[in-house]
Scaffold this motif. Structure first.
Motif, short mmCIF file in Angstrom:
data_model
loop_
_atom_site.label_atom_id
_atom_site.label_comp_id
_atom_site.label_asym_id
_atom_site.label_seq_id
_atom_site.Cartn_x
_atom_site.Cartn_y
_atom_site.Cartn_z
N GLY A 294 48.73 11.59 -9.03
CA GLY A 294 48.93 12.16 -10.35
C GLY A 294 47.81 13.10 -10.75
N PRO A 295 47.91 13.69 -11.95
CA PRO A 295 46.92 14.68 -12.38
C PRO A 295 45.52 14.13 -12.57
N MET A 296 45.38 12.82 -12.86
CA MET A 296 44.06 12.25 -13.11
C MET A 296 43.50 11.63 -11.84
N ASN A 297 42.26 12.00 -11.51
CA ASN A 297 41.60 11.52 -10.29
C ASN A 297 42.34 11.93 -9.03
N GLN A 298 43.08 13.00 -9.08
CA GLN A 298 43.91 13.42 -7.96
C GLN A 298 43.09 13.53 -6.68
N GLY A 299 43.60 12.89 -5.63
CA GLY A 299 42.95 12.94 -4.33
C GLY A 299 41.94 11.84 -4.07
N VAL A 300 41.58 11.06 -5.10
CA VAL A 300 40.59 10.00 -4.93
C VAL A 300 41.26 8.77 -4.32
N VAL A 301 40.60 8.16 -3.35
CA VAL A 301 41.09 6.94 -2.73
C VAL A 301 40.85 5.77 -3.67
N GLY A 302 41.85 4.90 -3.82
CA GLY A 302 41.73 3.71 -4.65
C GLY A 302 42.00 2.45 -3.86
N GLU A 303 41.43 1.35 -4.31
CA GLU A 303 41.59 0.07 -3.62
C GLU A 303 41.90 -1.02 -4.64
N PHE A 304 43.11 -1.57 -4.57
CA PHE A 304 43.49 -2.71 -5.40
C PHE A 304 43.18 -4.03 -4.71
N GLY A 305 42.87 -3.99 -3.41
CA GLY A 305 42.80 -5.22 -2.65
C GLY A 305 44.22 -5.76 -2.45
N PRO A 306 44.37 -6.94 -1.86
CA PRO A 306 45.70 -7.49 -1.64
C PRO A 306 46.53 -7.52 -2.92
N MET A 307 47.76 -6.96 -2.83
CA MET A 307 48.67 -6.89 -3.96
C MET A 307 49.96 -7.64 -3.64
N ALA A 308 50.65 -8.04 -4.71
CA ALA A 308 51.95 -8.69 -4.53
C ALA A 308 52.89 -8.25 -5.63
#
Length: 498
Positions: free
Chosen positions: A391-405
């Motif tokens: 999306g337009p905000m933080n575009q291109g930045v890698v994010g990490e949620f850790g294990p998701m369900a």
């Protein structure tokens, strides 16, 4: 030309009981546990919608040597522990001392940090840098639109440039602007003079949004001011009202080219515009029962913004009030996310896709955002939580949620994660298999930032009337340190520009 950059970013909610530790900065900064500068910062932020992405753009175009020293950040939460602040500041200062022939400094800060030692967290950082480089090296700081700017901050830097947008989709542009202006200063092409005003005014996040009125028209006026002869830049800081400190609230700055009288005239004009909008800047909230009735009879996707539990403002992001109401109402085709619940995420991963688990979802941080919901939940999908902002905000930045369900309870999907992050990008749901465009109702743990991306697909957006430490309701907070009188808590008479 050699320009150093770096800083520490934290938005501190003093009503949160969760202190911000050095480990939080180590986890969230994304440049390794040693807060690596240099190439690690280039690798993480080049071609991204961030302040440092803009610094790098300016360096590439204007061909100056950019030397990133440190870029430390942690998710908004409670007061920053002194050990964390001192460690990061000393790392920055040590690396600054080891860098020869520095011509200028770019500080990537937030502006609403509170530490255990100082309510005005950024000012000591700025002042320490100023002391280290001396009075003649120009310093420009970039700050968030939610900065609680103080006179100390304004005095410590030659120029402060704040974000123009909320959601913050202009960070890269503001970083580029800062880099370009600093080069002009170093070359002697401009001599900035900055004027600062603090207003006796508090505002809450929903109406600070620059995609809606009155902020949309206000910012158009700001842009026109910046186009006037002699004006270099203008900043509106709407403040962060969830910090019980003297300086919380609205402020503004105008910087001119060597014209103090013009700077004072224009900042008074800008303050007057803001003050005239004070009544329009107060939010309207929708109760849960009204939302459910509305969502049942209108086409989606409808977004219900649970800003009271917004992790982007320091809330725990595990509130269950809306989720419980949807389950009890047997609502169909809704998704709630993203709840920070490592325990439930781990249980789902142990059970596997297709299993039904006896879950105890949410409500584990405190008693101010709802209690845990104990129920059987079907495990619909699992993932490792690794994503890239699209999306337009933080575009291109890698994010990490850790294990998701992704859990299914009746007709309601619940997304849980191991790391606490604000749901501001549709990719954060797509990564777990949810197509937000196909849901009737999306409950987001966000106040405004979600609008940058979800706004394109939402048929309606409602601001939630829910409990929490980020609730946009002044009656929710017992201010002890805030300067008074201040509007709308008090009757205030002031004449800006008169």
């Amino acid at each position: 030309m050699r320009i150093v950059s770096g800083g520490i970013q934290h938005e501190t909610n003093t009503f949160s009981h969760q202190p911000t530790t050095l480990a939080d900065f180590e986890r969230d900064s994304g440049c390794g546990p040693d807060f690596s500068g240099g190439q690690a910062v280039f690798d993480r932020y080049r071609n991204t919608g961030t302040i440092h992405g803009g610094y790098i753009d300016a360096a590439d175009v204007l061909e100056f040597d950019l030397i990133p020293l440190i870029c430390a950040k942690a998710q908004p939460s409670g007061v920053v522990e002194s050990t964390a602040f001192d460690t990061i500041l000393n790392l920055f200062l040590d690396r600054l001392s080891e860098t020869p022939a520095v011509d200028g400094v770019l500080l990537d800060l937030h502006g609403a940090m509170v530490t255990a030692a100082c309510d005005d967290g950024e000012a000591p950082f700025m002042e320490a840098v100023r002391e280290r480089v001396g009075p003649d090296i120009p310093i420009i700081a970039t700050l968030d639109l939610h900065a609680n700017i103080t006179q100390r901050m304004a005095d410590a830097c030659d120029v402060i440039i704040g974000f123009d947008t909320y959601p913050h989709v202009d960070m890269r542009a503001r970083g580029r602007e800062a880099g370009e202006l600093l080069v002009r200063m170093i070359r002697g092409e401009v001599q900035p003079v900055q004027a600062y005003r603090q207003l006796p005014l508090l505002t809450m996040p929903p109406m600070q949004c620059t995609l809606r009125e009155p902020m949309q028209s206000l910012m158009q006026n700001v842009f026109r001011m910046e186009d006037e002869p002699g004006v270099l830049t203008a900043t509106v800081a709407m403040g962060f009202p969830f910090a019980d400190i003297s300086a919380a609230g609205v402020s503004c700055l105008v910087t001119t080219n060597n014209d103090a009288a013009l700077a004072e005239k224009k900042v008074e004009e800008l303050a007057g515009w803001l003050w005239d909008l004070r009544d329009e800047l107060q939010p309207q909230l929708t109760p849960i029962d009204e939302m459910i009735e509305f969502a049942a009879t209108h086409d989606g996707p409808i977004v219900y913004a649970d800003g009271s539990d917004n992790p982007g403002g320091g809330a725990p992001c595990d509130g269950t009030v809306v989720l419980r109401a949807l389950i009890e109402a047997k609502f169909q085709n809704a998704v709630v996310g993203i709840l920070h619940d490592p325990e439930t995420a781990a249980l789902a991963h142990q059970a596997g896709v297709g299993a039904t688990i006896e879950a105890r979802v949410g409500g584990k941080t405190d008693d101010r955002h709802g209690t845990p919901i104990e129920l059987p939940a079907y495990v619909r999908a699992l993932c490792d939580g690794h994503f890239v902002h699209h999306g337009p905000m933080n575009q291109g930045v890698v994010g990490e949620f850790g294990p998701m369900a992704l859990l299914l309870v009746g007709g309601v999907e619940v997304v849980v994660s191991s790391n606490r992050k604000q749901l501001l990008d549709r990719e954060m749901l797509r990564v777990i298999g949810v197509t937000p465009e196909h849901r009737r109702l999306i409950v987001v743990k966000s106040a405004v930032h979600f609008r940058a991306d979800f706004g394109e697909c939402a048929t309606h957006i409602l601001d939630a009337d829910t409990p929490g430490i980020h609730r946009p309701d002044y009656a929710n907070y017992d201010y002890q340190n805030l300067r008074r009188p201040i509007y709308p808590l008090d009757n205030v008479t002031v004449d800006f520009g008169g």
